[in-house]
Design a protein around this motif. Structure first.
Motif, PDB file in Angstrom:
ATOM      1  N   LYS A 204      34.869  49.910  33.628  1.00 32.81           N
ATOM      2  CA  LYS A 204      35.315  48.769  32.828  1.00 32.81           C
ATOM      3  C   LYS A 204      36.320  49.258  31.788  1.00 32.81           C
ATOM      4  N   SER A 205      37.438  49.798  32.284  1.00 36.63           N
ATOM      5  CA  SER A 205      38.495  50.288  31.402  1.00 36.63           C
ATOM      6  C   SER A 205      39.843  50.008  32.035  1.00 36.63           C
ATOM      7  N   LEU A 206      40.878  50.067  31.195  1.00 31.48           N
ATOM      8  CA  LEU A 206      42.248  49.884  31.666  1.00 31.48           C
ATOM      9  C   LEU A 206      43.137  50.832  30.866  1.00 31.48           C
TER      10      LEU A 206
ATOM     11  N   MET B 253      44.483  42.482  31.619  1.00 25.65           N
ATOM     12  CA  MET B 253      43.139  43.031  31.791  1.00 25.65           C
ATOM     13  C   MET B 253      42.517  42.626  33.123  1.00 25.65           C
ATOM     14  N   ASN B 254      42.977  41.505  33.707  1.00 22.40           N
ATOM     15  CA  ASN B 254      42.402  41.092  34.985  1.00 22.40           C
ATOM     16  C   ASN B 254      42.835  42.016  36.132  1.00 22.40           C
ATOM     17  N   ARG B 255      43.635  43.053  35.833  1.00 20.41           N
ATOM     18  CA  ARG B 255      43.896  44.089  36.834  1.00 20.41           C
ATOM     19  C   ARG B 255      42.610  44.847  37.157  1.00 20.41           C
TER      20      ARG B 255
ATOM     21  N   GLN C 142      35.655  39.731  33.894  1.00 18.39           N
ATOM     22  CA  GLN C 142      35.263  38.372  34.253  1.00 18.39           C
ATOM     23  C   GLN C 142      34.006  38.003  33.490  1.00 18.39           C
ATOM     24  N   GLY C 143      33.717  36.717  33.454  1.00 17.81           N
ATOM     25  CA  GLY C 143      32.542  36.265  32.725  1.00 17.81           C
ATOM     26  C   GLY C 143      32.771  36.320  31.230  1.00 17.81           C
TER      27      GLY C 143
ATOM     28  N   ALA D 181      44.484  40.746  20.336  1.00 18.45           N
ATOM     29  CA  ALA D 181      44.017  39.396  20.653  1.00 18.45           C
ATOM     30  C   ALA D 181      43.710  39.291  22.132  1.00 18.45           C
ATOM     31  N   ILE D 182      42.798  38.421  22.467  1.00 18.33           N
ATOM     32  CA  ILE D 182      42.500  38.121  23.861  1.00 18.33           C
ATOM     33  C   ILE D 182      42.979  36.713  24.140  1.00 18.33           C
TER      34      ILE D 182
END
Length: 71
Positions: free
Chosen positions: A16-18, A34-36, A41-42, A68-69
């Protein structure tokens, strides 16, 4: 790297990293998709930014202006 936790997996790990690269000494300004990472998700419950992934010994690069997200 940016690490994240989710409601279903509330622990830090490499899955769970990018990674991201800062190409100049003025820092990074942009959007990370981040969806790469398929685990993005969730409900996201935490973010951790690890600035020491690619650091330079002659320059203090550790500060954050805005994070920011956006969904």
């Amino acid at each position: 790297k940016i690490y994240f936790t989710t409601k279903d997996e509330n622990f830090w790990d490499e899955n769970k990293s990018l990674p991201f690269t800062i190409s100049n000494l003025r820092g990074f300004r942009g959007v990370l998709q981040m969806n790469r990472n398929s685990k993005w998700q969730g409900i996201i419950t935490g973010l951790r930014i690890d600035p020491a992934e690619n650091c330079a010994s002659s320059y203090d690069t550790i500060y954050f202006g805005e994070v920011a997200i956006q969904r």
